[in-house]
Enzyme design. Sequence first.
Site, PDB file in Angstrom:
ATOM      1  N   PRO A 134      52.399  74.650  12.165  1.00  0.00           N
ATOM      2  CG  PRO A 134      53.141  75.355  14.018  1.00  0.00           C
ATOM      3  CD  PRO A 134      51.891  75.021  13.443  1.00  0.00           C
ATOM      4  CE  LYS A 137      47.687  68.512  16.998  1.00  0.00           C
ATOM      5  NZ  LYS A 137      47.933  69.789  17.249  1.00  0.00           N
ATOM      6  CB  CYS A 253      42.801  74.272  19.086  1.00  0.00           C
ATOM      7  SG  CYS A 253      42.964  75.405  17.732  1.00  0.00           S
TER       8      CYS A 253
END
Length: 507
Positions: A134, A137, A253
């Site tokens: 979203p 980063k 992740c």
Amino acid sequence: MLAMGSEADESSQEKQEVLPEAFLRRMQRMLGEEYEAFLEALGEGKYQALRLNPLKRGMDGKRVSKEILDGEFPGLSRVPWAADGYYYEVGSKPGRHPYHEAGLYYIQEPSAMAPVELLDVGPGKRVLDLCAAPGGKSTQIASKLEGSGLLVCNEIHSVRGKALSENVERLGIGNACVTNETPERLTEYFPQYFDRILVDAPCSGEGMFRKNSMACEAWSQENVDLCAKRQDGILDFAAEMLCPGGRLVYSTCTFAPEENEGSVNRFLKRHEEFSLLPLSDGQRAQMGLAGCNGVPEYLEHPTAGLEETLRLWPQRVLGEGHFAAVLQKAGSSSEGFLPQSRYGTITGIGRNEIESFVEFCGENLRISSEGEILREIGAMAGVSGEVQIIRFGEKLYLVPAQMPSPKGLKVLRIGLQLGEMKKNRFEPSHALALALAPEGAVHVWNLKADSREIRSYLNGETIPGEGEKGWYLICVDGFGIGWGKLAGNQMKNHYPKGLRGKCPLNT
């Protein structure tokens, strides 16, 4: 307790009961004696953090800082591996605060802040965030570019791409292009174009099990294998878009070796022109990540050096599970070399096409030299260097001079939307209000963060007021948040309808 979620925590035994059995067996093999500590960490509440937006400037010209937030969110403490990252305490609601709508910070999972710190981004670089939604980063990269250079943020899924575009706007970023494309399509447009590429790859999400119970339900070994295969393809396309001598950071992740060290291992065997850059013990210690090394022993025929990749374990850091590897492409570009995209740079429009905008600037912005109007507006909006104006329909956009032509690409946002020309008048955009330094506006209407007036404004209500009629940059504690237009002792509300109601009056 610092940063822990307010929801009822599951014990390690309860957590073990909901986690996939095959996942637990693998983690026990990987962690050995540390396995129980891992389970205990997963049974605790999640850590929460925000990252300051240094692009945001207040009425005094100063950039947003921790000291500005201390009065609203007491107990902020540093995320050691992120320059502008801070944990916030239980009970704080930064997502429902006017500062959030003004773009003073981005709420981001702490571990997710680590990969960009490894990307070595600085002003002037051309950077691609290939799997960007979203936008955590991407906005972090933008803060390091400081308005100079170029950022392309891509998201293959259109709904997620919309959220990415909204976050780029909220944080006042003017040197970015948001695309909605496949990596394969982008490769056709940007061969050997970028100095830096981040691939935060779609993965099985094991590192989010504590944060998101739905990730547990969706897990399967088949999905892990599917993700690993997809990551191989994404990395291959990224390799084609990186300049010689450029840096690529790969992150996930998840805890799965197939998707972490395995993806890097397979990539290095396919691409001899790349090498893995090791992280020294000193670097890890400086980032507060000592002991967070990779686990190549779980791979078949591992490449040397994979232990130098980075693993963030929830039992060792105050954050969720994350993985990152730093890869460098061999070679170098000659001095002064500027890579070209498929259709070159975008072409701006002439002065005769923006007269209503020039008139708006003369009345509402502090322009000192009409001959330097573009450069001055760029500086006010935090975009450095040469800029130009482009037009799509009746909307005007400010873009860096080196912005690549978007011809043939699905573009969700390009540069900074300035506003819209309407029947010989110009109406400024919300994006311009968020990017503009208040010192650049002729009229400023400042409201306190704890006032009823700012809540009323964010809910779309008209505010009574007196003063010279015209456009006003509405600010919260000195930071731009939107536009208002004063006439007849009433401040007409120009806060976008789709954003209203996010800061209720009773909070």
